[in-house]
Design a protein around this motif. Sequence first.
Motif, PDB file in Angstrom:
ATOM      1  N   PRO A  20     -12.226   9.247  -0.630  1.00 11.21           N
ATOM      2  CA  PRO A  20     -11.200   8.882  -1.239  1.00 11.21           C
ATOM      3  C   PRO A  20      -9.927   9.891  -1.194  1.00 11.21           C
ATOM      4  CG  PRO A  20     -12.640   9.314  -2.816  1.00 11.21           C
ATOM      5  CD  PRO A  20     -13.423   9.229  -1.455  1.00 11.21           C
ATOM      6  N   TYR A  21      -8.768   9.465  -1.265  1.00 12.71           N
ATOM      7  CA  TYR A  21      -7.874  10.741  -1.428  1.00 12.71           C
ATOM      8  C   TYR A  21      -7.889  11.432  -2.815  1.00 12.71           C
ATOM      9  CZ  TYR A  21      -5.243   9.194   2.987  1.00 12.71           C
ATOM     10  OH  TYR A  21      -5.066   8.611   4.291  1.00 12.71           O
ATOM     11  N   GLU A  22      -7.592  12.522  -2.769  1.00 11.14           N
ATOM     12  CA  GLU A  22      -7.822  13.472  -4.014  1.00 11.14           C
ATOM     13  C   GLU A  22      -7.283  12.764  -5.106  1.00 11.14           C
ATOM     14  OE1 GLU A  22      -5.964  17.167  -2.869  1.00 11.14           O
ATOM     15  OE2 GLU A  22      -7.945  17.974  -1.792  1.00 11.14           O
ATOM     16  N   PRO A  23      -5.917  12.372  -5.371  1.00 12.29           N
ATOM     17  CA  PRO A  23      -5.456  11.509  -6.594  1.00 12.29           C
ATOM     18  C   PRO A  23      -6.405  10.439  -7.098  1.00 12.29           C
ATOM     19  CG  PRO A  23      -3.827  12.092  -4.987  1.00 12.29           C
ATOM     20  CD  PRO A  23      -4.941  11.972  -4.412  1.00 12.29           C
ATOM     21  N   LEU A  61     -11.129   7.847 -10.038  1.00 11.12           N
ATOM     22  CA  LEU A  61     -12.348   7.070 -10.097  1.00 11.12           C
ATOM     23  C   LEU A  61     -13.431   8.109 -10.971  1.00 11.12           C
ATOM     24  CD1 LEU A  61     -12.467   6.232  -6.496  1.00 11.12           C
ATOM     25  CD2 LEU A  61     -12.408   4.583  -8.087  1.00 11.12           C
ATOM     26  N   THR A  62     -13.242   9.368 -10.894  1.00 19.25           N
ATOM     27  CA  THR A  62     -14.258  10.488 -11.592  1.00 19.25           C
ATOM     28  C   THR A  62     -13.887  11.011 -12.869  1.00 19.25           C
ATOM     29  OG1 THR A  62     -13.596  12.253 -10.280  1.00 19.25           O
ATOM     30  CG2 THR A  62     -15.191  10.725  -9.242  1.00 19.25           C
ATOM     31  N   SER A  63     -12.815  10.488 -13.366  1.00 18.74           N
ATOM     32  CA  SER A  63     -12.234  11.107 -14.847  1.00 18.74           C
ATOM     33  C   SER A  63     -12.834  10.813 -15.866  1.00 18.74           C
ATOM     34  CB  SER A  63     -10.765  10.794 -14.876  1.00 18.74           C
ATOM     35  OG  SER A  63     -10.666   9.388 -15.109  1.00 18.74           O
ATOM     36  N   GLY A  64     -14.134   9.993 -15.871  1.00 22.53           N
ATOM     37  CA  GLY A  64     -14.948   9.827 -16.901  1.00 22.53           C
ATOM     38  C   GLY A  64     -14.687   8.453 -17.946  1.00 22.53           C
ATOM     39  N   ALA A  65     -15.323   8.142 -18.897  1.00 20.66           N
ATOM     40  CA  ALA A  65     -15.105   7.092 -19.548  1.00 20.66           C
ATOM     41  C   ALA A  65     -14.096   7.165 -20.510  1.00 20.66           C
ATOM     42  CB  ALA A  65     -16.420   6.598 -20.284  1.00 20.66           C
ATOM     43  N   MET A  66     -13.974   8.395 -20.900  1.00 18.88           N
ATOM     44  CA  MET A  66     -12.920   8.748 -22.091  1.00 18.88           C
ATOM     45  C   MET A  66     -11.743   9.156 -21.451  1.00 18.88           C
ATOM     46  SD  MET A  66     -14.673   8.101 -24.682  1.00 18.88           S
ATOM     47  CE  MET A  66     -13.234   8.574 -25.825  1.00 18.88           C
ATOM     48  N   PRO A  67     -10.421   8.330 -21.861  1.00 22.89           N
ATOM     49  CA  PRO A  67      -9.217   8.607 -21.814  1.00 22.89           C
ATOM     50  C   PRO A  67      -8.873  10.194 -21.888  1.00 22.89           C
ATOM     51  CG  PRO A  67      -9.188   6.761 -22.983  1.00 22.89           C
ATOM     52  CD  PRO A  67     -10.516   7.350 -23.116  1.00 22.89           C
ATOM     53  N   PRO A  68      -7.866  10.661 -21.036  1.00 17.02           N
ATOM     54  CA  PRO A  68      -7.741  12.051 -21.218  1.00 17.02           C
ATOM     55  C   PRO A  68      -6.990  12.506 -22.653  1.00 17.02           C
ATOM     56  CG  PRO A  68      -6.660  11.469 -19.174  1.00 17.02           C
ATOM     57  CD  PRO A  68      -7.221  10.038 -19.906  1.00 17.02           C
ATOM     58  N   LYS A 115      -8.895 -11.904  -2.479  1.00  7.61           N
ATOM     59  CA  LYS A 115      -8.224 -10.845  -1.801  1.00  7.61           C
ATOM     60  C   LYS A 115      -8.027  -9.581  -3.031  1.00  7.61           C
ATOM     61  CE  LYS A 115      -4.982  -9.633   1.711  1.00  7.61           C
ATOM     62  NZ  LYS A 115      -4.080 -10.007   2.757  1.00  7.61           N
ATOM     63  N   LEU A 116      -8.685  -8.735  -2.659  1.00  5.86           N
ATOM     64  CA  LEU A 116      -8.631  -7.594  -3.738  1.00  5.86           C
ATOM     65  C   LEU A 116      -7.377  -6.350  -3.382  1.00  5.86           C
ATOM     66  CD1 LEU A 116     -12.432  -6.691  -3.977  1.00  5.86           C
ATOM     67  CD2 LEU A 116     -11.215  -8.438  -5.466  1.00  5.86           C
ATOM     68  N   TYR A 117      -6.587  -6.213  -4.204  1.00  5.50           N
ATOM     69  CA  TYR A 117      -5.533  -5.359  -4.074  1.00  5.50           C
ATOM     70  C   TYR A 117      -5.609  -4.120  -4.981  1.00  5.50           C
ATOM     71  CZ  TYR A 117      -2.819  -8.818  -1.627  1.00  5.50           C
ATOM     72  OH  TYR A 117      -2.439  -9.835  -0.628  1.00  5.50           O
ATOM     73  N   TYR A 118      -5.877  -2.732  -4.338  1.00  8.24           N
ATOM     74  CA  TYR A 118      -6.372  -1.536  -5.270  1.00  8.24           C
ATOM     75  C   TYR A 118      -4.957  -1.096  -5.998  1.00  8.24           C
ATOM     76  CZ  TYR A 118     -10.481  -2.804  -2.372  1.00  8.24           C
ATOM     77  OH  TYR A 118     -11.397  -3.323  -1.650  1.00  8.24           O
ATOM     78  N   VAL A 119      -5.351  -0.033  -6.580  1.00  6.92           N
ATOM     79  CA  VAL A 119      -4.257   0.796  -7.224  1.00  6.92           C
ATOM     80  C   VAL A 119      -3.404   1.586  -6.118  1.00  6.92           C
ATOM     81  CG1 VAL A 119      -5.132   0.829  -9.695  1.00  6.92           C
ATOM     82  CG2 VAL A 119      -5.762   2.613  -7.996  1.00  6.92           C
ATOM     83  N   PRO A 120      -2.219   1.681  -6.154  1.00  5.79           N
ATOM     84  CA  PRO A 120      -1.355   2.646  -5.226  1.00  5.79           C
ATOM     85  C   PRO A 120      -1.922   4.007  -4.957  1.00  5.79           C
ATOM     86  CG  PRO A 120       0.117   1.600  -6.773  1.00  5.79           C
ATOM     87  CD  PRO A 120      -1.355   1.433  -7.434  1.00  5.79           C
ATOM     88  N   MET A 123       0.784  -1.075   0.189  1.00  6.98           N
ATOM     89  CA  MET A 123      -0.127  -0.080  -0.047  1.00  6.98           C
ATOM     90  C   MET A 123       0.900   1.198   0.040  1.00  6.98           C
ATOM     91  SD  MET A 123      -3.027   0.897   2.692  1.00  6.98           S
ATOM     92  CE  MET A 123      -1.801   1.493   3.965  1.00  6.98           C
ATOM     93  N   ALA A 124       0.540   2.020  -0.852  1.00  4.94           N
ATOM     94  CA  ALA A 124       1.482   3.270  -1.033  1.00  4.94           C
ATOM     95  C   ALA A 124       1.185   4.175  -0.056  1.00  4.94           C
ATOM     96  CB  ALA A 124       1.172   4.043  -2.364  1.00  4.94           C
ATOM     97  N   PRO A 125       1.844   5.172   0.490  1.00  3.27           N
ATOM     98  CA  PRO A 125       1.653   6.072   1.513  1.00  3.27           C
ATOM     99  C   PRO A 125       0.560   7.124   0.984  1.00  3.27           C
ATOM    100  CG  PRO A 125       3.792   6.547   0.650  1.00  3.27           C
ATOM    101  CD  PRO A 125       3.555   5.277  -0.100  1.00  3.27           C
ATOM    102  N   PRO A 126      -0.050   7.659   1.862  1.00  7.62           N
ATOM    103  CA  PRO A 126      -1.330   8.782   1.367  1.00  7.62           C
ATOM    104  C   PRO A 126      -0.776   9.923   0.901  1.00  7.62           C
ATOM    105  CG  PRO A 126      -1.572   7.765   3.732  1.00  7.62           C
ATOM    106  CD  PRO A 126      -0.255   7.171   3.431  1.00  7.62           C
ATOM    107  N   THR A 127      -1.183  10.258  -0.270  1.00 14.09           N
ATOM    108  CA  THR A 127      -1.043  11.636  -0.941  1.00 14.09           C
ATOM    109  C   THR A 127      -2.128  12.532  -1.165  1.00 14.09           C
ATOM    110  OG1 THR A 127      -1.384  10.479  -2.892  1.00 14.09           O
ATOM    111  CG2 THR A 127       0.998  10.578  -1.992  1.00 14.09           C
ATOM    112  N   GLY A 128      -1.924  13.748  -0.825  1.00 12.62           N
ATOM    113  CA  GLY A 128      -3.162  14.577  -0.804  1.00 12.62           C
ATOM    114  C   GLY A 128      -3.939  14.421   0.244  1.00 12.62           C
ATOM    115  N   LYS A 129      -4.888  15.245   0.205  1.00 12.25           N
ATOM    116  CA  LYS A 129      -5.967  15.143   1.160  1.00 12.25           C
ATOM    117  C   LYS A 129      -7.434  14.275   0.818  1.00 12.25           C
ATOM    118  CE  LYS A 129      -5.201  20.043   2.628  1.00 12.25           C
ATOM    119  NZ  LYS A 129      -5.580  21.295   2.722  1.00 12.25           N
ATOM    120  N   ARG A 130      -8.055  13.815   1.710  1.00 11.59           N
ATOM    121  CA  ARG A 130      -9.326  13.010   1.451  1.00 11.59           C
ATOM    122  C   ARG A 130     -10.320  13.855   1.181  1.00 11.59           C
ATOM    123  NH1 ARG A 130      -9.706   7.847   2.698  1.00 11.59           N
ATOM    124  NH2 ARG A 130      -8.086   6.684   3.855  1.00 11.59           N
TER     125      ARG A 130
END
Length: 278
Positions: free
Chosen positions: A156-159, A164-171, A103-108, A1-8
């Motif tokens: 969730p943390y800001e990053p 999660l909310t960036s939408g269906a289309m890639p940037p 067992k589910l492992y989430y992205v960093p 698990m990566a250390p927390p980054t940003g704020k929740r």
Amino acid sequence: MAPPTGKRVKGVQIFRPFVYGTTAKPFDEKTNPKPPGVPDDHTHSWTVFVKGIDDVDITYWLRRVQFKLHESIPNHVRMIEGEKGKPFELHETGWGEFEIAIKLYYVPESSEKPQTLYHHLRLHPYGRTEEEKEDMRLNGGEVISWAYEEQIFNEPYEPFYEILTSGAMPPSFSSSSSGGPSANKSGAAGSKPPSGGKSKEKDGQVKMVRSEGGVLERSAMIPLTNRPGQPFSVETEQVEIKKLQEALVKVEKMLSKTKEEVAAKEKRLKELKESAGK
């Protein structure tokens, strides 16, 4: 698990639907022949998996999945790394049923601890009625044991929130017309929109529109109607709600009948006591 980054992101709860479970089929010389090297006492081939609703990609929030099988199986702890657009799954053969720890492992970016689910491997037809069991036998003997689940991310943390909310289309998706060069395979100009959605141009901007019965790549929606191989939908939900409503009516009638019987017995008991006291 990566250390927390940003704020929740306070006061926010995001959920993503997914499916997990097993599919099994007995060996048969015509429809499912036993592969070479499989032990003689193995009677079925089976698959355990975790995947998105409507086969939507979930690797943007789920990094890897560990399947812990029965200890009698060689290499009984298996780790499956996520591949974009593919389910987390493994294939095996065997003769007995047992409980699988998933067992589910989430992205960093999530900074979330792994979570564990448990699922019972089904090799033989099952159901609440003999009719449900017979339906499985008529379906080529394939035994489907799937479960619908919703992964909830609280504040969730800001990053991770952005992911999660960036939408269906890639940037990198461009609003240019088709025929232009592709910047990458996942979403450049001229590429097809993700499965379950379609593009719509308005005021020079290309936006994703949910197709009838489909879901977007990063949508929390579920399909509107059932389709082959996709048993979870709004239609399924409505059928289950109707069953619950019908069951509730039956329970209320049973309760009413029981109350009447109890009242009659209490009345009779009172009469007997009064008769005995005279």
